[in-house]
Write a protein that holds these residues in place. Structure first.
Motif, PDB file in Angstrom:
ATOM      1  N   MET A 131       0.834  -1.210   0.000  1.00  0.00           N
ATOM      2  CA  MET A 131       0.000   0.000   0.000  1.00  0.00           C
ATOM      3  C   MET A 131       0.868   1.259   0.000  1.00  0.00           C
ATOM      4  O   MET A 131       0.474   2.287  -0.549  1.00  0.00           O
ATOM      5  CB  MET A 131      -0.951  -0.006   1.198  1.00  0.00           C
ATOM      6  CG  MET A 131      -2.009  -1.100   1.144  1.00  0.00           C
ATOM      7  SD  MET A 131      -3.004  -1.101  -0.356  1.00  0.00           S
ATOM      8  CE  MET A 131      -3.892   0.441  -0.170  1.00  0.00           C
ATOM      9  N   ALA A 132       2.067   1.185   0.579  1.00  0.00           N
ATOM     10  CA  ALA A 132       2.961   2.339   0.610  1.00  0.00           C
ATOM     11  C   ALA A 132       3.617   2.610  -0.744  1.00  0.00           C
ATOM     12  O   ALA A 132       3.907   3.757  -1.069  1.00  0.00           O
ATOM     13  CB  ALA A 132       4.032   2.142   1.677  1.00  0.00           C
ATOM     14  N   ILE A 133       3.840   1.568  -1.559  1.00  0.00           N
ATOM     15  CA  ILE A 133       4.573   1.754  -2.813  1.00  0.00           C
ATOM     16  C   ILE A 133       3.711   1.696  -4.071  1.00  0.00           C
ATOM     17  O   ILE A 133       4.154   2.134  -5.127  1.00  0.00           O
ATOM     18  CB  ILE A 133       5.726   0.735  -2.946  1.00  0.00           C
ATOM     19  CG1 ILE A 133       5.195  -0.695  -3.078  1.00  0.00           C
ATOM     20  CG2 ILE A 133       6.704   0.872  -1.798  1.00  0.00           C
ATOM     21  CD1 ILE A 133       6.257  -1.737  -3.372  1.00  0.00           C
ATOM     22  N   VAL A 134       2.493   1.184  -3.983  1.00  0.00           N
ATOM     23  CA  VAL A 134       1.714   0.914  -5.193  1.00  0.00           C
ATOM     24  C   VAL A 134       1.377   2.180  -5.983  1.00  0.00           C
ATOM     25  O   VAL A 134       1.435   2.167  -7.219  1.00  0.00           O
ATOM     26  CB  VAL A 134       0.448   0.084  -4.882  1.00  0.00           C
ATOM     27  CG1 VAL A 134      -0.571   0.892  -4.080  1.00  0.00           C
ATOM     28  CG2 VAL A 134      -0.169  -0.451  -6.164  1.00  0.00           C
ATOM     29  N   ASP A 135       1.042   3.261  -5.318  1.00  0.00           N
ATOM     30  CA  ASP A 135       0.695   4.489  -6.054  1.00  0.00           C
ATOM     31  C   ASP A 135       1.878   5.015  -6.858  1.00  0.00           C
ATOM     32  O   ASP A 135       1.733   5.415  -8.011  1.00  0.00           O
ATOM     33  CB  ASP A 135       0.186   5.571  -5.090  1.00  0.00           C
ATOM     34  CG  ASP A 135      -1.197   5.256  -4.549  1.00  0.00           C
ATOM     35  OD1 ASP A 135      -1.950   4.498  -5.213  1.00  0.00           O
ATOM     36  OD2 ASP A 135      -1.537   5.761  -3.457  1.00  0.00           O
ATOM     37  N   ARG A 136       3.050   4.987  -6.268  1.00  0.00           N
ATOM     38  CA  ARG A 136       4.245   5.442  -6.976  1.00  0.00           C
ATOM     39  C   ARG A 136       4.548   4.524  -8.165  1.00  0.00           C
ATOM     40  O   ARG A 136       4.892   4.997  -9.242  1.00  0.00           O
ATOM     41  CB  ARG A 136       5.440   5.492  -6.035  1.00  0.00           C
ATOM     42  CG  ARG A 136       6.710   5.817  -6.783  1.00  0.00           C
ATOM     43  CD  ARG A 136       7.683   6.618  -6.078  1.00  0.00           C
ATOM     44  NE  ARG A 136       7.135   7.653  -5.261  1.00  0.00           N
ATOM     45  CZ  ARG A 136       7.674   8.840  -5.179  1.00  0.00           C
ATOM     46  NH1 ARG A 136       8.710   9.131  -5.908  1.00  0.00           N
ATOM     47  NH2 ARG A 136       7.196   9.739  -4.368  1.00  0.00           N
ATOM     48  N   LEU A 137       4.423   3.207  -7.966  1.00  0.00           N
ATOM     49  CA  LEU A 137       4.676   2.266  -9.068  1.00  0.00           C
ATOM     50  C   LEU A 137       3.664   2.442 -10.198  1.00  0.00           C
ATOM     51  O   LEU A 137       3.997   2.249 -11.364  1.00  0.00           O
ATOM     52  CB  LEU A 137       4.646   0.827  -8.554  1.00  0.00           C
ATOM     53  CG  LEU A 137       5.778   0.416  -7.614  1.00  0.00           C
ATOM     54  CD1 LEU A 137       5.558  -1.005  -7.099  1.00  0.00           C
ATOM     55  CD2 LEU A 137       7.127   0.542  -8.293  1.00  0.00           C
ATOM     56  N   GLU A 138       2.442   2.808  -9.860  1.00  0.00           N
ATOM     57  CA  GLU A 138       1.433   3.072 -10.884  1.00  0.00           C
ATOM     58  C   GLU A 138       1.729   4.369 -11.627  1.00  0.00           C
ATOM     59  O   GLU A 138       1.654   4.412 -12.856  1.00  0.00           O
ATOM     60  CB  GLU A 138       0.037   3.155 -10.258  1.00  0.00           C
ATOM     61  CG  GLU A 138      -0.583   1.823  -9.997  1.00  0.00           C
ATOM     62  CD  GLU A 138      -1.989   1.936  -9.419  1.00  0.00           C
ATOM     63  OE1 GLU A 138      -2.727   0.965  -9.555  1.00  0.00           O
ATOM     64  OE2 GLU A 138      -2.342   2.990  -8.840  1.00  0.00           O
ATOM     65  N   LYS A 139       2.057   5.417 -10.887  1.00  0.00           N
ATOM     66  CA  LYS A 139       2.292   6.726 -11.508  1.00  0.00           C
ATOM     67  C   LYS A 139       3.461   6.714 -12.480  1.00  0.00           C
ATOM     68  O   LYS A 139       3.411   7.351 -13.515  1.00  0.00           O
ATOM     69  CB  LYS A 139       2.514   7.795 -10.428  1.00  0.00           C
ATOM     70  CG  LYS A 139       1.248   8.225  -9.738  1.00  0.00           C
ATOM     71  CD  LYS A 139       1.536   9.254  -8.668  1.00  0.00           C
ATOM     72  CE  LYS A 139       0.240   9.527  -7.890  1.00  0.00           C
ATOM     73  NZ  LYS A 139       0.479  10.364  -6.703  1.00  0.00           N
ATOM     74  N   ASN A 140       4.510   5.990 -12.136  1.00  0.00           N
ATOM     75  CA  ASN A 140       5.661   5.972 -13.053  1.00  0.00           C
ATOM     76  C   ASN A 140       5.580   4.862 -14.099  1.00  0.00           C
ATOM     77  O   ASN A 140       6.501   4.673 -14.885  1.00  0.00           O
ATOM     78  CB  ASN A 140       6.989   5.926 -12.283  1.00  0.00           C
ATOM     79  CG  ASN A 140       7.210   4.641 -11.522  1.00  0.00           C
ATOM     80  OD1 ASN A 140       6.645   3.603 -11.831  1.00  0.00           O
ATOM     81  ND2 ASN A 140       8.076   4.708 -10.520  1.00  0.00           N
ATOM     82  N   GLY A 141       4.476   4.100 -14.094  1.00  0.00           N
ATOM     83  CA  GLY A 141       4.244   3.086 -15.123  1.00  0.00           C
ATOM     84  C   GLY A 141       4.924   1.751 -14.882  1.00  0.00           C
ATOM     85  O   GLY A 141       4.768   0.819 -15.668  1.00  0.00           O
ATOM     86  N   THR A 142       5.649   1.635 -13.781  1.00  0.00           N
ATOM     87  CA  THR A 142       6.393   0.393 -13.516  1.00  0.00           C
ATOM     88  C   THR A 142       5.447  -0.772 -13.257  1.00  0.00           C
ATOM     89  O   THR A 142       5.691  -1.878 -13.772  1.00  0.00           O
ATOM     90  CB  THR A 142       7.334   0.585 -12.310  1.00  0.00           C
ATOM     91  OG1 THR A 142       8.210   1.678 -12.578  1.00  0.00           O
ATOM     92  CG2 THR A 142       8.135  -0.665 -12.024  1.00  0.00           C
ATOM     93  N   LEU A 143       4.386  -0.561 -12.508  1.00  0.00           N
ATOM     94  CA  LEU A 143       3.477  -1.651 -12.179  1.00  0.00           C
ATOM     95  C   LEU A 143       2.852  -2.257 -13.432  1.00  0.00           C
ATOM     96  O   LEU A 143       2.766  -3.472 -13.574  1.00  0.00           O
ATOM     97  CB  LEU A 143       2.394  -1.161 -11.210  1.00  0.00           C
ATOM     98  CG  LEU A 143       1.637  -2.226 -10.448  1.00  0.00           C
ATOM     99  CD1 LEU A 143       2.580  -3.066  -9.598  1.00  0.00           C
ATOM    100  CD2 LEU A 143       0.573  -1.610  -9.575  1.00  0.00           C
ATOM    101  N   LYS A 144       2.443  -1.406 -14.343  1.00  0.00           N
ATOM    102  CA  LYS A 144       1.848  -1.876 -15.608  1.00  0.00           C
ATOM    103  C   LYS A 144       2.857  -2.690 -16.414  1.00  0.00           C
ATOM    104  O   LYS A 144       2.528  -3.734 -16.981  1.00  0.00           O
ATOM    105  CB  LYS A 144       1.332  -0.696 -16.409  1.00  0.00           C
ATOM    106  CG  LYS A 144       0.487  -1.072 -17.583  1.00  0.00           C
ATOM    107  CD  LYS A 144      -0.137   0.154 -18.207  1.00  0.00           C
ATOM    108  CE  LYS A 144      -1.114  -0.269 -19.285  1.00  0.00           C
ATOM    109  NZ  LYS A 144      -1.831   0.869 -19.848  1.00  0.00           N
ATOM    110  N   ARG A 145       4.106  -2.217 -16.447  1.00  0.00           N
ATOM    111  CA  ARG A 145       5.150  -2.926 -17.180  1.00  0.00           C
ATOM    112  C   ARG A 145       5.450  -4.280 -16.538  1.00  0.00           C
ATOM    113  O   ARG A 145       5.744  -5.240 -17.244  1.00  0.00           O
ATOM    114  CB  ARG A 145       6.413  -2.076 -17.243  1.00  0.00           C
ATOM    115  CG  ARG A 145       6.266  -0.861 -18.152  1.00  0.00           C
ATOM    116  CD  ARG A 145       7.485   0.019 -18.126  1.00  0.00           C
ATOM    117  NE  ARG A 145       8.678  -0.712 -18.509  1.00  0.00           N
ATOM    118  CZ  ARG A 145       9.910  -0.361 -18.145  1.00  0.00           C
ATOM    119  NH1 ARG A 145      10.111   0.690 -17.376  1.00  0.00           N
ATOM    120  NH2 ARG A 145      10.938  -1.070 -18.541  1.00  0.00           N
ATOM    121  N   LEU A 146       5.388  -4.354 -15.210  1.00  0.00           N
ATOM    122  CA  LEU A 146       5.694  -5.605 -14.514  1.00  0.00           C
ATOM    123  C   LEU A 146       4.590  -6.637 -14.678  1.00  0.00           C
ATOM    124  O   LEU A 146       4.853  -7.842 -14.636  1.00  0.00           O
ATOM    125  CB  LEU A 146       5.913  -5.347 -13.024  1.00  0.00           C
ATOM    126  CG  LEU A 146       7.205  -4.658 -12.643  1.00  0.00           C
ATOM    127  CD1 LEU A 146       7.200  -4.253 -11.183  1.00  0.00           C
ATOM    128  CD2 LEU A 146       8.395  -5.551 -12.948  1.00  0.00           C
TER     129      LEU A 146
END
Length: 194
Positions: free
Chosen positions: A177-192
Motif C-alpha cells: 500500500m505504501a509503494i503501489v501508487d508510486r509504481l502506478e504513476k511511473n508506469g512500472t506496475l503496468k510494465r511488470l
C-alpha cells in the motif's frame, strides 16, 4: 529481450534476494525435540512479490530465495525441496487471488486495501494448513521419521507458521500500500504485470 521482460526478471531476482535475506538473517530458530522450526520474515517478500509481479513470478521468487536459504543452512538443507514447493504455492495462490479473482490493480483506496489483505491472507492461509501437513508427510514418507516424533514438530510448525503468516500479511500489505501508487504513476506496475 524487451525492456518489460528484463524489468520483470530483474524485479523477480530482487524479490528472491529479499526473500533470502529476510529468511536467513531475520530469523529466530526454535529447537524442538525432533528438529528446528523458525520465526522469519521470508514469506513477507514472497507475497509482496506475488502482489507486484503476479502469482508465478512471485512464487518463483519465494521458492528461489527461501530454497537457497534452506540449501545454505545445515539445519534446513534436507527440507529444501519442501520449502521450494510451499513457497511457490504461496506466491501462486496470492497472485491468483490478487490479480485473477479480486483484480487488485483495478481497485483504489479502501477497496484496494481489502483486496490486498484478502490476497495475502489467502496465500498465507494456504501456508498455515500446507506447512504442517506437507511437513508431516515429508518427514514421515520421504525422511522415514516416526509418526510420534513428527507430531511434536508439526505442532511447533503450526505455531511458528501461524505467527509468520500474521506478520507476513500485515507487513506485505503495509509495504504494498505504501509503494503501489508510486509504481502506478511511473508506469512500472503496468510494465511488470504485462
Amino acid at each position: 529481450m524487451n525492456n518489460n521482460k528484463t524489468l520483470k526478471i530483474t524485479v523477480t531476482a530482487l524479490m528472491a534476494a529479499l526473500c533470502y535475506v529476510a529468511f536467513t538473517f531475520l530469523q529466530i530458530k526454535v529447537p524442538t525435540p525432533v528438529g528446528y522450526t523458525s520465526f522469519h520474515l521470508g514469506n513477507t517478500f514472497c507475497v509482496l512479490a506475488a502482489l507486484i509481479l503476479g502469482g508465478i513470478p512471485g512464487g518463483i521468487a519465494g521458492a528461489i530465495g527461501m530454497g537457497i536459504g534452506d540449501l545454505l543452512d545445515p539445519v534446513y538443507i534436507l527440507v529444501a525441496p519442501k520449502t521450494i514447493f510451499l513457497k511457490f504455492m504461496i506466491g501462486l495462490i496470492t497472485g491468483l487471488v490478487a490479480h485473477k479473482v479480486l483484480k487488485v490493480e483495478l481497485k483504489k483506496g479502501k477497496d484496494r486495501f481489502k483486496a490486498v489483505l484478502l490476497s495475502c491472507s489467502a496465500g498465507m492461509g494456504f501456508n498455515i494448513i500446507g506447512e504442517p501437513l506437507v511437513s508431516y508427510l515429508y518427514y514421515l514418507v520421504i525422511m522415514g521419521n516416526s509418526e510420534k516424533a513428527m507430531t511434536y514438530l508439526v505442532g511447533a510448525k503450526f505455531v511458528t507458521t501461524g505467527i509468520n503468516a500474521v506478520l507476513a500479511v500485515i507487513i506485505a500489505t503495509a509495504i504494498y500500500m505504501a509503494i503501489v501508487d508510486r509504481l502506478e504513476k511511473n508506469g512500472t506496475l503496468k510494465r511488470l504485470q504485462k
